[in-house]
Scaffold this motif. Structure first.
Motif, PDB file in Angstrom:
ATOM      1  N   GLY A  32     -11.008 -60.519  33.105  1.00  0.00           N
ATOM      2  CA  GLY A  32     -10.796 -59.300  32.356  1.00  0.00           C
ATOM      3  C   GLY A  32     -11.374 -59.335  30.965  1.00  0.00           C
ATOM      4  N   VAL A  33     -12.180 -60.343  30.639  1.00  0.00           N
ATOM      5  CA  VAL A  33     -12.796 -60.459  29.319  1.00  0.00           C
ATOM      6  C   VAL A  33     -14.296 -60.657  29.499  1.00  0.00           C
ATOM      7  N   SER A  34     -15.092 -59.937  28.730  1.00  0.00           N
ATOM      8  CA  SER A  34     -16.537 -59.940  28.904  1.00  0.00           C
ATOM      9  C   SER A  34     -17.227 -60.957  28.008  1.00  0.00           C
ATOM     10  N   PHE A  35     -18.532 -61.181  28.278  1.00  0.00           N
ATOM     11  CA  PHE A  35     -19.357 -61.979  27.376  1.00  0.00           C
ATOM     12  C   PHE A  35     -19.392 -61.346  25.993  1.00  0.00           C
ATOM     13  N   TRP A  36     -19.535 -60.023  25.951  1.00  0.00           N
ATOM     14  CA  TRP A  36     -19.589 -59.317  24.676  1.00  0.00           C
ATOM     15  C   TRP A  36     -18.168 -59.059  24.175  1.00  0.00           C
ATOM     16  N   LEU A  37     -17.895 -59.483  22.945  1.00  0.00           N
ATOM     17  CA  LEU A  37     -16.604 -59.213  22.325  1.00  0.00           C
ATOM     18  C   LEU A  37     -16.705 -57.907  21.545  1.00  0.00           C
ATOM     19  N   PRO A  38     -16.066 -56.833  21.991  1.00  0.00           N
ATOM     20  CA  PRO A  38     -16.171 -55.558  21.275  1.00  0.00           C
ATOM     21  C   PRO A  38     -15.753 -55.695  19.820  1.00  0.00           C
ATOM     22  N   GLY A  39     -16.541 -55.056  18.941  1.00  0.00           N
ATOM     23  CA  GLY A  39     -16.264 -55.125  17.509  1.00  0.00           C
ATOM     24  C   GLY A  39     -17.180 -56.042  16.740  1.00  0.00           C
ATOM     25  N   ILE A  40     -18.116 -56.683  17.425  1.00  0.00           N
ATOM     26  CA  ILE A  40     -19.017 -57.617  16.757  1.00  0.00           C
ATOM     27  C   ILE A  40     -19.833 -56.921  15.672  1.00  0.00           C
ATOM     28  N   PHE A  41     -20.388 -55.750  15.972  1.00  0.00           N
ATOM     29  CA  PHE A  41     -21.151 -55.019  14.971  1.00  0.00           C
ATOM     30  C   PHE A  41     -20.231 -54.116  14.170  1.00  0.00           C
ATOM     31  N   GLY A  42     -20.493 -54.011  12.853  1.00  0.00           N
ATOM     32  CA  GLY A  42     -19.679 -53.178  11.994  1.00  0.00           C
ATOM     33  C   GLY A  42     -20.514 -52.427  10.992  1.00  0.00           C
ATOM     34  N   SER A  43     -19.937 -52.154   9.825  1.00  0.00           N
ATOM     35  CA  SER A  43     -20.621 -51.392   8.782  1.00  0.00           C
ATOM     36  C   SER A  43     -21.914 -52.065   8.350  1.00  0.00           C
TER      37      SER A  43
END
Length: 338
Positions: free
Chosen positions: A30-41
């Protein structure tokens, strides 16, 4: 605010990009390679060329009720469990080099990073093994280990208040993955992710908005005989500079798996995941000597909705040291002679 804001932001934009470390249960957990939130402002804003160093502390908590099933390892490749809890504390350490030489009219950068950390995982009511054997009970695992080595290449362009980004990122398996353990920070398979982004930054008003989208392709996990489907992710952030050195705002993400998981270990079929999250952020620019400047950013996320993924909340603390933008040249007074 004027061009001083623009100059100050150039040296810290890389603090928001290129950092990925998480409990590596894969889409199978249930967890992906990509961690959501990596990119920001400021994700797409070009930076001051040279070497930059960043550290990022990430605390992640995940929980799924007994009614939600996940495929895990833990010595039983492809086993299906009902209920999952996980937490992780990692310290991401990365080095970035940004070239002063234009590439395709833009600015090229390259980042390498890895992270030591601690991860704990608990599961309840294991239902079936890879051969259909019924298993019941619960299991826990806690481990201090190392993530994979991650790399990222970027190209950025600037046209006034508009900034564009393309990137490619992936991992090199560190060898610390253990299919007999529930707790892993490494993946056990390589993956590659690519995408594009945009940042609007108006130095006069201090308004900023960033959005980055991408696709992830994961290769087969040989130990579990499980291959994650292709994932789509969208990270966004909006902030307001309340002074030259401080900005506040919101960040969020949307994650959607767009193709099915596959392989003999995919006991739950397609198992497409989805999550939507949001949270606050605050950032501080820290003047330093010798042509460098620091940047501290604190942000957090909470899942609003999930499907085939644990509900999670996370805290991110980033500190970076990067080259400061050159000071504007002094304007010589005009002397008239009569």
């Amino acid at each position: 605010m004027t061009g001083q804001l623009r100059s100050a932001t150039l040296g810290i934009a890389m603090a928001f990009t290129g950092f990925a470390a998480q409990p590596a249960l894969a889409d199978s957990g249930g967890v992906s390679f990509w961690l959501p939130g990596i990119f920001g402002s400021l994700a797409a804003v070009p930076v001051t060329p040279g070497w930059a160093y960043s550290t990022m502390y990430i605390h992640l908590n995940e929980k799924a009720g007994a009614g939600q099933n996940f495929v895990t390892s833990g010595g039983i490749p492809g086993s299906v469990t009902a209920g999952l809890k996980a937490h992780a504390d990692v310290l991401v350490m990365g080095i970035t080099y940004t070239s002063a030489m234009p590439v395709l009219g833009g600015q090229a950068g390259f980042t390498v990073l890895t992270a030591p950390g601690n991860i704990g995982v608990g599961i309840d009511a294991t239902l079936t093994g890879p051969r259909g054997n019924a298993i019941s009970g619960s299991a826990t695992d806690n481990r201090t280990t190392l993530t994979d080595v991650f790399y990222q290449g970027t190209l950025k362009w600037n046209q006034g208040v508009h900034n564009e980004l393309v990137y490619i990122t992936g991992n090199i398996p560190s060898g610390t993955y253990d299919s007999s353990r529930l707790a892993n920070l490494s993946f056990g398979f390589p993956a590659i992710d690519a995408g594009a982004g945009y940042t609007y930054l108006d130095p006069k008003t201090g308004h900023e908005f960033s959005v980055v989208g991408g696709l992830t392709y994961s290769f087969m996990n040989g130990a579990l005989q499980y291959q994650n489907g292709i994932d789509f992710h969208l990270d966004w952030a909006a902030s307001q500079f309340v002074s030259k050195n401080v900005h506040v705002g919101l960040t969020g993400y949307y994650f959607q798996q767009i193709t099915d998981d596959s392989g003999p270990g995919a006991k739950l079929g397609g198992f497409r995941g989805m999550s939507v999250g949001i949270g606050p952020q605050i950032g501080f620019m820290i003047p330093m000597s010798d042509g460098y400047q620091g940047y501290l950013n604190i942000r957090g996320y909470k899942d609003l909705e999930t499907e085939n993924r644990p509900n999670s909340w996370s805290t991110w603390v980033t500190f970076s040291v990067s080259p400061a933008a050159p000071a504007p040249a002094a304007t010589k007074p005009i002397v008239r002679k009569y």
